[in-house]
Design an enzyme around this catalytic site. Structure first.
Site, mmCIF file in Angstrom:
data_model
loop_
_atom_site.group_PDB
_atom_site.id
_atom_site.type_symbol
_atom_site.label_atom_id
_atom_site.label_comp_id
_atom_site.label_asym_id
_atom_site.label_seq_id
_atom_site.Cartn_x
_atom_site.Cartn_y
_atom_site.Cartn_z
ATOM 1 N N GLY A 125 -46.215 -19.722 -25.121
ATOM 2 C CA GLY A 125 -45.635 -18.548 -24.477
ATOM 3 C C GLY A 125 -44.220 -18.330 -24.964
ATOM 4 O O GLY A 125 -43.837 -18.827 -26.029
ATOM 5 N N ARG A 159 -34.101 -20.798 -35.367
ATOM 6 C CA ARG A 159 -34.380 -20.802 -33.918
ATOM 7 C C ARG A 159 -35.453 -21.867 -33.630
ATOM 8 O O ARG A 159 -36.416 -22.003 -34.371
ATOM 9 C CB ARG A 159 -34.880 -19.421 -33.479
ATOM 10 C CG ARG A 159 -35.365 -19.341 -32.018
ATOM 11 C CD ARG A 159 -36.864 -19.508 -31.900
ATOM 12 N NE ARG A 159 -37.375 -19.208 -30.567
ATOM 13 C CZ ARG A 159 -38.617 -19.445 -30.173
ATOM 14 N NH1 ARG A 159 -39.490 -19.959 -31.020
ATOM 15 N NH2 ARG A 159 -39.003 -19.163 -28.953
ATOM 16 N N VAL A 160 -35.272 -22.607 -32.569
ATOM 17 C CA VAL A 160 -36.258 -23.610 -32.171
ATOM 18 C C VAL A 160 -36.794 -23.241 -30.794
ATOM 19 O O VAL A 160 -36.015 -22.942 -29.888
ATOM 20 C CB VAL A 160 -35.636 -25.023 -32.148
ATOM 21 C CG1 VAL A 160 -36.619 -26.040 -31.598
ATOM 22 C CG2 VAL A 160 -35.191 -25.434 -33.548
ATOM 23 N N GLY A 161 -38.110 -23.246 -30.656
ATOM 24 C CA GLY A 161 -38.724 -22.902 -29.368
ATOM 25 C C GLY A 161 -39.045 -24.134 -28.535
ATOM 26 O O GLY A 161 -38.493 -25.221 -28.760
ATOM 27 N N THR A 169 -49.283 -19.931 -30.730
ATOM 28 C CA THR A 169 -49.160 -21.392 -30.880
ATOM 29 C C THR A 169 -50.487 -22.107 -30.625
ATOM 30 O O THR A 169 -51.329 -21.590 -29.898
ATOM 31 C CB THR A 169 -48.132 -21.854 -29.821
ATOM 32 O OG1 THR A 169 -46.887 -21.309 -30.173
ATOM 33 C CG2 THR A 169 -48.022 -23.350 -29.695
HETATM 34 N N1 ASP Z 1 -43.929 -21.097 -27.431
HETATM 35 C C1 ASP Z 1 -43.799 -20.704 -28.806
HETATM 36 C C2 ASP Z 1 -42.344 -20.517 -29.114
HETATM 37 O O1 ASP Z 1 -41.631 -19.977 -28.312
HETATM 38 C C3 ASP Z 1 -44.517 -19.442 -29.130
HETATM 39 C C4 ASP Z 1 -45.956 -19.434 -28.731
HETATM 40 O O2 ASP Z 1 -46.371 -20.140 -27.825
HETATM 41 O O3 ASP Z 1 -46.711 -18.732 -29.357
HETATM 42 O O4 ASP Z 1 -41.928 -20.868 -30.179
#
Ligand code: ASP
Length: 342
Positions: A259, A235-237, A207
């Site tokens: 993360g 899916r949503v992060g 990210t």
């Molecule tokens: N935090 C992001 C997610 O879970 C992934 C990432 O930080 O690379 O969608």
């Protein structure tokens, strides 16, 4: 004290105050970015790849910093820095974003300004070229904070933002990673070699995010991502969730996280850091350490944050071996780093 010394002293004080009246000290500006945290190990990195990543981080941080120097807002700086990383195939945002389990790209982004806690976010967009622009547009041109899926894409197009086909985002490297990951995941956990296990963990992150403080004293934060490789479709992060992946409040700090998103949502990490500062009187650095190491890590989550407080202090905290990151502090000092122990 004789008269001559006395007069000299007065003269010094007088001219000193004249100088400071002519050249008032400018309010501080500062900026920090990340390009994802995770199992980033030197032994798995080629010098060429490391060099390319450092170059993009450096271009991104300068794009934002130059705007701040010219009197631009923290919002403009955050958007400019994130554009550079969204447009680079090296990071998991915009072009080169990771693929979901169906081999498609679904992007999440959010933006927040610290002055009035205005915020905007999009999740699961498939066509907007720069999702951070869509997040800002939701904040500025809609009565909402978050739009998802086809509605968010159509809103972005109606706002005149550039739309692209899925092919624009998808790179052969991400296709290869998805294939390799899916074939390894088909194996029983016990049958995985240490190398395969490491590979699975390496696929998770990337990210991008930015926090900035402008000369008007306003903080802003933004985050943009493709999420996690092989994620379930829709899916949503944490990245588009205000308070989890992104938060900004001039009264405390600006935060962008990266993360394992599920753990950042469950711990409301970005807001948790701000709340510790506001209600517990903790410094940004202490609050960030607490959130990452005492809240996220004990549950089994990992990742990192970049943070900036209203006085321009920068903090970068992680419990992963690395986080792509860069900063320019209030003294104009540039740092570009990859590994945790750098
Ligand atoms: N935090 C992001 C997610 O879970 C992934 C990432 O930080 O690379 O969608």
């Amino acid at each position: 004290m004789n008269n001559t010394i006395c007069i000299r002293l007065l003269l010094c004080l007088f001219t000193g105050s004249l100088v400071s009246a002519q050249e008032p000290t400018k309010p501080p500006i500062a900026i920090a970015i990340h390009g994802g945290a995770g199992t980033i190990l030197k032994k798995n990195m080629t010098p060429e790849k490391e060099q390319s990543i450092r170059e993009v981080l450096s271009s991104a941080i300068h794009a934002g910093y130059e705007l701040l120097q010219q009197g631009g807002s923290s919002q403009e700086a955050v958007v400019a820095a994130i554009h550079v990383m969204e447009d680079s195939p090296l990071f998991n945002a915009g072009k080169g974003a990771v693929l979901n389990a169906l081999g498609e790209v679904e992007l999440d982004a959010s933006f927040m300004e610290g002055k009035n806690r205005n915020a905007g976010a999009v999740a699961g967009v498939r066509h907007v070229r720069n999702p951070i622009d869509a997040a800002v547009a939701v904040m500025e041109s809609s009565p909402h904070v978050m739009l998802v899926g086809a509605g968010a894409d159509s809103f972005a197009q109606a706002q005149g933002l550039t739309a692209v086909e899925q092919e624009y985002f998808i790179t052969p490297a991400r296709q290869k990673s998805l294939k390799r990951l899916q074939s390894k995941l088909n194996k029983a956990q016990a049958a995985l070699t240490a190398e395969e296990d490491l590979f699975i963990r390496q696929q998770r992150y990337g990210t991008v995010g930015c926090v900035a403080l402008d000369r008007a004293g306003n903080l802003a934060a933004g985050t943009s991502t493709g999420g996690m490789t092989n994620k379930q479709w829709n899916r949503v992060g944490d990245a588009p969730i205000i308070g989890a992946g992104t938060y900004a409040d001039n009264a405390s700090c600006a935060i962008s996280a990266t993360g394992w998103g599920e753990y950042f949502i469950r711990n409301v990490v970005a807001y948790d850091i701000a709340a510790q500062m506001m209600y517990g009187g903790r410094s940004l650095a202490d609050a960030a350490q607490h959130s990452i190491h005492q809240r996220v890590a004990p549950l089994g989550g990992d990742g990192g944050i970049i943070g900036l407080d209203a006085s321009g202090q920068i903090t970068m905290e992680m419990n992963t071996p690395g986080m792509y990151r860069a900063s320019i502090d209030i003294n104009g000092t540039l740092e570009v780093k990859i590994y945790a122990d750098e």
